[in-house]
Design a protein around this motif. Structure first.
Motif, PDB file in Angstrom:
ATOM      1  N   PRO A  26      12.164  -1.163   6.893  1.00 55.60           N
ATOM      2  CA  PRO A  26      12.107  -1.584   5.603  1.00 55.60           C
ATOM      3  C   PRO A  26      13.536  -1.741   4.767  1.00 55.60           C
ATOM      4  O   PRO A  26      14.410  -1.280   5.077  1.00 55.60           O
ATOM      5  CB  PRO A  26      11.108  -0.469   4.847  1.00 55.60           C
ATOM      6  N   TYR A  69       0.800  -1.189  -0.099  1.00 50.33           N
ATOM      7  CA  TYR A  69       0.138   0.061   0.033  1.00 50.33           C
ATOM      8  C   TYR A  69       0.733   1.202  -0.186  1.00 50.33           C
ATOM      9  O   TYR A  69       0.248   2.329   0.017  1.00 50.33           O
ATOM     10  CB  TYR A  69      -1.021   0.067   1.151  1.00 50.33           C
ATOM     11  N   THR A  70       2.071   1.040   0.150  1.00 55.95           N
ATOM     12  CA  THR A  70       3.139   2.197  -0.054  1.00 55.95           C
ATOM     13  C   THR A  70       4.004   1.885  -0.998  1.00 55.95           C
ATOM     14  O   THR A  70       3.824   1.074  -1.798  1.00 55.95           O
ATOM     15  CB  THR A  70       3.764   2.349   1.366  1.00 55.95           C
ATOM     16  N   ALA A  73       6.694  -6.891  18.477  1.00 50.08           N
ATOM     17  CA  ALA A  73       6.469  -7.013  17.066  1.00 50.08           C
ATOM     18  C   ALA A  73       7.462  -6.228  16.529  1.00 50.08           C
ATOM     19  O   ALA A  73       7.617  -6.244  15.217  1.00 50.08           O
ATOM     20  CB  ALA A  73       5.220  -6.605  16.780  1.00 50.08           C
ATOM     21  N   GLY A  74       8.292  -5.426  17.028  1.00 52.77           N
ATOM     22  CA  GLY A  74       9.278  -4.528  16.376  1.00 52.77           C
ATOM     23  C   GLY A  74       9.020  -3.278  15.577  1.00 52.77           C
ATOM     24  O   GLY A  74       7.578  -2.924  15.771  1.00 52.77           O
ATOM     25  N   LEU A  75       9.693  -2.382  15.182  1.00 51.41           N
ATOM     26  CA  LEU A  75       9.477  -1.092  14.515  1.00 51.41           C
ATOM     27  C   LEU A  75       8.535  -1.476  13.020  1.00 51.41           C
ATOM     28  O   LEU A  75       7.760  -0.732  12.729  1.00 51.41           O
ATOM     29  CB  LEU A  75      10.451  -0.338  14.260  1.00 51.41           C
ATOM     30  N   GLY A  76       8.869  -2.865  12.560  1.00 51.76           N
ATOM     31  CA  GLY A  76       8.101  -3.144  11.133  1.00 51.76           C
ATOM     32  C   GLY A  76       6.430  -2.865  11.499  1.00 51.76           C
ATOM     33  O   GLY A  76       5.818  -2.584  10.677  1.00 51.76           O
ATOM     34  N   CYS A  77       5.991  -3.195  12.799  1.00 55.44           N
ATOM     35  CA  CYS A  77       4.687  -3.367  13.173  1.00 55.44           C
ATOM     36  C   CYS A  77       4.179  -2.018  13.081  1.00 55.44           C
ATOM     37  O   CYS A  77       3.154  -1.553  12.376  1.00 55.44           O
ATOM     38  CB  CYS A  77       4.590  -3.947  14.349  1.00 55.44           C
ATOM     39  N   SER A 122       1.207   2.848   7.338  1.00 57.86           N
ATOM     40  CA  SER A 122       1.041   2.729   5.855  1.00 57.86           C
ATOM     41  C   SER A 122      -0.193   1.946   5.543  1.00 57.86           C
ATOM     42  O   SER A 122      -0.617   2.170   4.321  1.00 57.86           O
ATOM     43  CB  SER A 122       2.270   2.129   5.363  1.00 57.86           C
ATOM     44  N   ASP A 123      -0.864   1.289   6.277  1.00 56.98           N
ATOM     45  CA  ASP A 123      -2.127   0.486   6.053  1.00 56.98           C
ATOM     46  C   ASP A 123      -3.230   1.577   5.629  1.00 56.98           C
ATOM     47  O   ASP A 123      -3.616   2.397   6.508  1.00 56.98           O
ATOM     48  CB  ASP A 123      -2.672  -0.334   7.159  1.00 56.98           C
ATOM     49  N   THR A 124      -3.515   1.496   4.347  1.00 60.60           N
ATOM     50  CA  THR A 124      -4.883   2.290   3.867  1.00 60.60           C
ATOM     51  C   THR A 124      -5.983   1.610   3.748  1.00 60.60           C
ATOM     52  O   THR A 124      -7.177   2.144   3.300  1.00 60.60           O
ATOM     53  CB  THR A 124      -4.387   2.844   2.727  1.00 60.60           C
ATOM     54  N   ALA A 153       6.431 -10.314   6.496  1.00 61.30           N
ATOM     55  CA  ALA A 153       6.671  -9.123   7.365  1.00 61.30           C
ATOM     56  C   ALA A 153       7.770  -9.014   8.252  1.00 61.30           C
ATOM     57  O   ALA A 153       8.316 -10.169   8.624  1.00 61.30           O
ATOM     58  CB  ALA A 153       5.651  -9.123   8.346  1.00 61.30           C
ATOM     59  N   LEU A 154       8.683  -8.047   8.074  1.00 67.63           N
ATOM     60  CA  LEU A 154       9.931  -7.647   8.932  1.00 67.63           C
ATOM     61  C   LEU A 154       9.504  -7.327  10.207  1.00 67.63           C
ATOM     62  O   LEU A 154       8.592  -6.647  10.271  1.00 67.63           O
ATOM     63  CB  LEU A 154      10.815  -6.860   8.252  1.00 67.63           C
ATOM     64  N   ARG A 155      10.365  -7.773  11.049  1.00 69.41           N
ATOM     65  CA  ARG A 155      10.169  -7.183  12.327  1.00 69.41           C
ATOM     66  C   ARG A 155      10.764  -5.636  12.539  1.00 69.41           C
ATOM     67  O   ARG A 155      10.377  -5.069  13.252  1.00 69.41           O
ATOM     68  CB  ARG A 155      11.243  -8.229  13.304  1.00 69.41           C
ATOM     69  N   ASP A 156      11.845  -5.386  11.566  1.00 66.06           N
ATOM     70  CA  ASP A 156      12.328  -4.071  11.855  1.00 66.06           C
ATOM     71  C   ASP A 156      12.087  -3.233  10.533  1.00 66.06           C
ATOM     72  O   ASP A 156      11.092  -3.222   9.980  1.00 66.06           O
ATOM     73  CB  ASP A 156      13.814  -4.188  12.179  1.00 66.06           C
ATOM     74  N   HIS A 186       7.561  -0.411   1.455  1.00 64.77           N
ATOM     75  CA  HIS A 186       7.956   0.558   2.212  1.00 64.77           C
ATOM     76  C   HIS A 186       7.190   0.232   3.537  1.00 64.77           C
ATOM     77  O   HIS A 186       7.543   1.056   4.790  1.00 64.77           O
ATOM     78  CB  HIS A 186       7.992   1.938   2.054  1.00 64.77           C
ATOM     79  N   ASN A 187       6.422  -0.630   3.872  1.00 68.43           N
ATOM     80  CA  ASN A 187       5.554  -1.011   5.101  1.00 68.43           C
ATOM     81  C   ASN A 187       6.455  -2.126   5.634  1.00 68.43           C
ATOM     82  O   ASN A 187       5.850  -3.042   6.462  1.00 68.43           O
ATOM     83  CB  ASN A 187       4.296  -1.313   4.632  1.00 68.43           C
ATOM     84  N   SER A 188       7.680  -2.304   5.352  1.00 71.07           N
ATOM     85  CA  SER A 188       8.417  -3.499   6.110  1.00 71.07           C
ATOM     86  C   SER A 188       7.878  -4.681   5.699  1.00 71.07           C
ATOM     87  O   SER A 188       7.700  -5.532   6.522  1.00 71.07           O
ATOM     88  CB  SER A 188       8.484  -3.287   7.628  1.00 71.07           C
ATOM     89  N   PHE A 196      16.639   4.404  13.468  1.00 72.12           N
ATOM     90  CA  PHE A 196      15.588   5.246  14.190  1.00 72.12           C
ATOM     91  C   PHE A 196      16.175   5.625  15.499  1.00 72.12           C
ATOM     92  O   PHE A 196      16.075   6.695  16.029  1.00 72.12           O
ATOM     93  CB  PHE A 196      14.372   4.220  14.288  1.00 72.12           C
ATOM     94  N   LEU A 223       5.373   0.470  11.420  1.00 70.90           N
ATOM     95  CA  LEU A 223       5.446   1.029   9.890  1.00 70.90           C
ATOM     96  C   LEU A 223       4.205   0.539   9.153  1.00 70.90           C
ATOM     97  O   LEU A 223       3.545   1.163   8.342  1.00 70.90           O
ATOM     98  CB  LEU A 223       6.764   0.536   9.113  1.00 70.90           C
ATOM     99  N   ARG A 224       3.861  -0.661   9.458  1.00 75.09           N
ATOM    100  CA  ARG A 224       2.643  -1.421   8.711  1.00 75.09           C
ATOM    101  C   ARG A 224       1.315  -0.704   9.183  1.00 75.09           C
ATOM    102  O   ARG A 224       0.605  -0.431   8.276  1.00 75.09           O
ATOM    103  CB  ARG A 224       2.532  -2.981   8.959  1.00 75.09           C
ATOM    104  N   TYR A 262      16.659  -1.215  19.976  1.00 73.66           N
ATOM    105  CA  TYR A 262      16.147  -1.563  18.643  1.00 73.66           C
ATOM    106  C   TYR A 262      17.351  -1.533  17.667  1.00 73.66           C
ATOM    107  O   TYR A 262      17.307  -2.187  16.695  1.00 73.66           O
ATOM    108  CB  TYR A 262      15.359  -0.558  18.152  1.00 73.66           C
TER     109      TYR A 262
END
Lengths: 341, 134
Positions: free
Chosen positions: A232, A187-188, B118-122, B128-130, A227-230, A207-209, A286, B124-125, A282
């Motif tokens: 993108p 979506y990104t 769940a980390g930073l990826g969570c 960015s979720d639309t 899905a990545l934990r960290d 870009h949503n990891s 970031f 970000l998702r 982390y």
């Protein structure tokens, strides 16, 4: 490692290339990247991935300066009103593709009659900047990602350059610029599209990891998303059919592998770094940004704070934006690769 | 913004009745003191696919009820499957946006644990979720 340097890596893959029993270590020496030192955005014209002949060109400028390295390019054959963002040679090295911020992909090829390199455009297909282009090994199909979040596959069949038998029967029937597939998983922004060595699997990063793997794009696509934990990814490299290295905002290459059933999953980070006591949990750009902000708010301890948060022992300290294989021409196995950021 | 995939105005009544149904189910689960089950139910119906503010706030009231009922955050995570993480994160930001003191306290508490897990990826998702409009 500061921005603008390139890191070389060795990778040992066992004979089957399935990614188990791998060993990697960073090269002892590092290269300064003169183009980036001049703060010019890096564009690479890669000649089939051969080691000795990586040509550097400049981007960030409305015309593609990289093409001046080629003899006899028709003056002004690539006229863009936005920066060129990515460029890639086709596997047979008779064409190259340039993706740009002008929502256009230029396919350049050599025209025998006029002794000129000319370009044909794929336009009105992308709704936003084209962030990466990747050639299918058969030399006809081109995959692109763009900041409208889509990954697309086009035919780049050019009469007189490509012969009918050079592609598979289905792909050579297609006209130039015809869209074969549009993948709408992210979506990104999407980045770093790559084909697997056989061309059966396509991978790109969102870009949503997330990282997406698509099998059989042409006929019956089946997609997997991991899905990545960290943070993108920005770029991807297929080491083999079953192993992928992703690089991005985590400043540390990540290995993904596919199991017997073709299911992709995260394996590990490549750069085993010592965790400095002051680094946050982390361990990413970031937290480094947080460290900088924190440092700024206390002028007295400014440099100390930044220094300590940086001492993480990894090869890269900034986002890794590019990963390329380094191999001898004809060698099918990737043993070395280079990352830059 | 593409509008395909989002339901027409005619279906708003259907959405409202679905939210009411969900609300009743959550209340009964909370009475049986199964707060994690209630939270799962609240998060499950969340692909709302509507931009109607009335629906969104009706849904938020239900989810808010379930989030506030969580007492032991660590215990919650041992029962909550990872597929709920991204959408939960999205609701936590909605909770933080309300500015209401007890809601923010609770959301921050869960946010800390969720980021650890769940980390930073969570994050970000969820940003960015639309598709899931919460």
């Amino acid at each position: 490692m500061e921005r603008g340097w390139r890191q070389e890596w060795w990778i040992q893959v066992d004979s089957k290339g399935d990614g188990f029993g791998i060993q990697t270590w960073p090269e002892a020496f590092r290269y300064p990247n003169p183009d980036l030192e001049k703060k010019v955005k890096q564009l690479e014209l890669r000649r089939g991935g051969g080691e000795g002949d990586i040509a550097h060109g400049g981007g960030g400028n409305p015309s593609v300066r990289a093409v001046h390295h080629l003899p006899c390019l028709e003056p002004g054959s690539i006229q863009l009103n936005r920066a060129a963002l990515c460029v890639q040679w086709s596997p047979k090295e008779n064409k190259f593709a340039v993706g740009s911020g002008a929502k256009i992909v230029c396919i350049c090829y050599y025209e025998q009659e006029n002794n000129w390199w000319v370009s044909k455009l794929i336009r009105k297909k992308h709704n936003s900047s084209v962030t990466s282009v990747a050639w299918h090994p058969k030399n006809i199909l081109l995959a692109t990602t763009s900041t409208d979040g889509k990954c697309r596959v086009f035919s780049t069949f050019i009469k007189g350059v490509d012969s009918r038998e050079s592609g598979s029967s289905s792909s050579s029937d297609l006209k130039f610029g015809e869209q074969i597939a549009q993948l709408d998983l992210s979506y990104t922004w999407s980045f770093g599209v790559r084909w697997s060595p056989s061309g059966n699997t396509l991978a790109y990063a969102g870009h949503n990891s997330m990282i997406y793997f698509i099998d059989d794009v042409g006929s019956s696509p089946s997609a997997q998303s991991v899905a990545l934990r960290d943070l993108p990814l920005r770029d991807i490299l297929f080491v083999s059919e079953k192993m992928v290295i992703g690089v991005g905002f985590d400043c540390n290459p990540i290995i993904f592998t596919a199991d017997q059933t073709g299911l992709w999953s995260f394996l590990k980070f490549l750069d085993e770094r010592k965790t400095a006591p002051s680094s946050s949990k982390y361990g990413s750009q970031f937290s480094e940004a947080f460290g900088k902000l924190y440092g700024q708010s206390k002028p007295g301890t400014n440099s100390d704070t930044v220094e300590s948060s940086r001492a993480r022992g990894g090869a890269h300290e900034n986002c890794i934006s590019c990963i390329v294989p380094l191999r001898k021409p004809g060698d099918p196995v990737v043993r070395r690769f280079s990352t830059s950021g | 913004m593409a509008t395909e995939g989002f339901v027409e105005d005619g279906n708003l009544e259907a959405i409202i009745s679905r939210i009411e149904q969900k609300s009743r189910k959550i209340e009964s689960l909370l009475k049986q003191s199964k707060p994690v089950e209630a939270l799962k139910t609240a998060l499950e119906g969340s692909p709302l696919k509507t931009r109607d503010e009335r629906c969104k706030s009706a849904n938020w009231i239900v989810v808010h009820r379930a989030i506030m009922a969580i007492k032991d955050v660590d215990a919650m995570f041992s029962y909550l499957d990872p597929e709920y993480y991204d959408i939960l994160m999205k609701y936590l930001y909605r909770g933080l946006a309300t500015g209401d003191r007890p809601t923010c306290d609770q959301c921050l508490k869960i946010h800390e644990k969720l980021t650890e897990k769940a980390g930073l990826g969570c994050i970000l998702r969820s940003l960015s979720d639309t598709v899931n409009t919460v």
